[in-house]
Scaffold this motif. Sequence first.
Motif, PDB file in Angstrom:
ATOM      1  N   VAL A  39      79.330  75.190  47.513  1.00 51.60           N
ATOM      2  CA  VAL A  39      78.281  74.191  47.294  1.00 51.60           C
ATOM      3  C   VAL A  39      77.989  74.068  45.802  1.00 51.60           C
ATOM      4  N   ALA A  42      80.566  72.023  44.109  1.00 43.48           N
ATOM      5  CA  ALA A  42      80.379  70.593  44.390  1.00 43.48           C
ATOM      6  C   ALA A  42      79.279  70.008  43.507  1.00 43.48           C
ATOM      7  N   ILE A  43      78.223  70.758  43.297  1.00 47.33           N
ATOM      8  CA  ILE A  43      77.132  70.278  42.437  1.00 47.33           C
ATOM      9  C   ILE A  43      77.615  70.144  40.995  1.00 47.33           C
ATOM     10  N   THR A  46      79.118  66.777  39.509  1.00 44.35           N
ATOM     11  CA  THR A  46      78.306  65.685  38.964  1.00 44.35           C
ATOM     12  C   THR A  46      77.170  66.205  38.101  1.00 44.35           C
ATOM     13  N   ARG A  48      74.386  66.895  39.259  1.00 44.78           N
ATOM     14  CA  ARG A  48      73.155  66.419  39.906  1.00 44.78           C
ATOM     15  C   ARG A  48      73.074  66.952  41.336  1.00 44.78           C
TER      16      ARG A  48
END
Lengths: 150, 135
Positions: A39, A42-43, A46, A48
Motif C-alpha cells: 500500500v 502505491a501511495i 503519486t 497523494r
Amino acid sequence: MRNWYMYLHALDGMEELYTRDDFAFFRNFFCQHPEAEKVIEAIKQTGRIEWLNYDKANHVSMDYLAYAKDPEGFAPNCKVPTMVIFPEDDMFLWKTQAADTPSRMDAECRVEIIQGGHWSMLDHPDDVNKLMVEWFEAPISTARQDVKEA
Amino acid sequence: MSLPGSTMKIGGYSYHVSDQGDGDKVAMLVHGMPDDGSCWKYQAPALLKAGYRVIVPDTLGYGRTDRPVEVEHYKLEKIIEHMFEIIETLGLRDIHLMGHDWGSAITWPMVLQRSATLGASMARHSKPRSGCTRS
C-alpha cells in the motif's frame, strides 16, 4: 469507539502525517495489514492519498444522528440472504456489529466469527474462501441463521 | 497491485475492472480502505475454480482507477451508482456480492436498493454506517 480513525481521516494534515518520516504513522496505524508495504508503494507512486476523501465526503456522524432520530426508519431490513464474516481480532470494528446483523434481516443471515485481523481475506484466505464458496453455493433454504465462534 | 483487468468508462471516470471467468454464476468483490482490487487475490482464484465469473473493480481513488483529488467525487451515493453502472455495462444478473471495510459500506446499500439484482451477499467486517448494527 474503534472507528475513531474515520474522524481523524476527515481532518487536515492526515496525508502528511501518514507519509512523513517514511510512513512511520501509517505503518503503526495499519500494523494489522499483511501487505501494508505494498500500500505504501502505491501511495508513493503519486505522493497523494486520495482515498482519505471517503471519510471526508461521508461523515459517519450524520448516519449516527439519523439513526438516533429514527432507529426503525433509518434503513429498511435487508431482503437478500447475507453472511457476515467477522475476524476475532479485528481492531477497527465491533463484534456486535456482526452479531446484531440478523436483527436487521428479512432473509437468511449467517454470522461467522473466524480467526484473523481486519484483513482476514489476506491473513486467513483459506478460511474465508471456504465460507465464501460454501455460502454462495448453498441453497437458500438450508442457510443457517446462527453465530459460530472460531 | 490491481488484479488484471481493463478500463471502463464509468460515471465519467476511468475505472479499472477485473473481469475473469465465463461461468453463468457471477461474483462481484468490492474492496475497502486502503486497498484496491488486489486484496481479493486469494478469493478470485477460489471463485474461478468454483465456476464463477469474477468482477473486481478498483473503486474511485484506488489502484488503476481515476484518483481525483476533490472531496466531492467520493460521495457514497455516487460510488454506489458507479458499481451499478459496471453491472449494467457488463450485462450482469443474479450477482453474488462481497464487500470489505468501505466496500461493505458500498455493497450493503446496493443490496437494500436492488434486491432483485443480487443473489446472495457477504458483508465482510461491515463498515459501521449506523450506531449499533452494520453497514
